[in-house]
Scaffold this motif. Structure first.
Motif: not given
Length: 325
Positions: A267-288
């Motif tokens: 699920a992580n890869c579906r977003y960070i590799y494919d940009g699929n925000e409706t079926d995945g997620f990405g790790w980030v910190g508050q530093v964004i």
């Protein structure tokens, strides 16, 4: 810059790139090392000893500087040992250990000339790492991205607490993404920093989808949430309908088995590799909330060092006259 961290690792600046599951590969690691920091490649998500060996050798074609291999040992479910053997055989300069009890790793590398960094989220973990023989501990505050400690202690408090509790050098992590963060970490007693999210938003993080990078740039510090808290392994991610749904299901009492598919590495890869925000997620910190560009790693380092120098000058203008009397 000269700290015990730069001396132990043989690097110019006390700046370490995080392990970054599915993203920390040769291009990024080499760029960080070439810029004067310590780049890392991730063992956990490469999948096989052969791929890890290939990635280590690829790094060495791109840099002659020190680098590290990150072992997120909880992710391996005990299968990290064959990957560790590859790192030993390839004589990597350093390894970092995250996610579980590092004792078996230390027992295996006892006679090897490998520097060790251990990620911790509290004083007791730091003291245990020192007792096991760690060269450096990385302390991550609750502002950080990815998996965090369970106590919700911020970097500003946790860093000096850990510094005061061990004799080995400490790297600060969590909420750090520029020279101001580096200068603050040094002021807190740390001897350098580790950054994760900031390095995702660089040109050399070639595996990250552009949609993921742009989301990091346009998000605010309030655009993150913690998932997996009820499972005992909290982690900070980009806020989205997908991740809010995970949290809602946790509130309803969902078990790990219930959530396994939607919190998985796939699920992580579906977003960070494919940009699929409706079926995945990405790790980030508050530093964004502090990030607004996608520089080369070298440009990032140049900016950070300039900012440190500018900050030191500002501090000297404020208190320098009193000190120099």
């Amino acid at each position: 810059m000269k700290t015990r961290v730069t001396e132990i690792l043989g690097i110019k600046y006390p700046i370490v790139q995080g392990g970054l599951a599915y993203l920390a590969y040769a291009e990024l690691a080499a760029a960080v090392s070439n810029a004067g920091g310590l780049g890392q490649i991730t063992a956990a998500t490469l999948g096989s000893p052969e791929k890890l060996r290939e990635e280590i050798r690829k790094v060495r074609t791109l840099t002659d500087k020190p680098f590290a291999v990150n072992f997120a040992i909880a992710r391996h479910d005990g299968h990290y040992k064959e990957l560790l053997e590859v790192a030993i055989e390839e004589k990597v300069p350093a390894i970092s250990i995250t996610g579980a009890n590092p004792q078996p790793v230390f027992e295996r590398i006892k006679e090897e000339n490998i520097k060790t960094l251990v990620l911790v989220a509290g004083v007791r973990q730091a003291q245990k790492a020192e007792k096991l023989g760690a060269d450096i501990v990385i302390v991550v505050g609750q502002e950080g991205g990815g998996h965090l400690g369970r106590e919700d202690i911020g970097t500003m408090v946790l860093t000096p607490r850990v510094v005061d509790s061990v004799s080995i050098p400490v790297l600060a992590s969590g909420g750090i993404g520029d020279g101001r963060g580096l200068l603050a970490a040094l002021a807190l007693g740390a001897e350098g920093i580790e950054m994760g999210t900031r390095f995702i938003a660089t040109q050399e993080c070639v595996h990250a989808n552009e949609k993921y990078k742009q989301a990091i740039l346009h998000a605010k510090e309030t655009d993150t949430v913690i998932i997996k808290r009820t499972l005992g392994s909290p982690g900070r991610v980009l806020k989205s309908e997908y991740t809010l749904n995970i949290i809602e299901r946790e509130k309803e009492g969902a078990t790990y088995e219930d959530l396994q598919d939607i919190i998985s590495g796939k699920a992580n890869c579906r977003y960070i590799y494919d940009g699929n925000e409706t079926d995945g997620f990405g790790w980030v910190g508050q530093v964004i909330g502090l990030l607004n560009d996608i520089p080369t790693v070298q440009a990032l380092f140049d900016e950070m060092i300039f900012t440190v120098e500018k900050g030191l000058s500002r501090i000297d203008n404020i208190i320098g006259e009193r000190i120099h009397r």
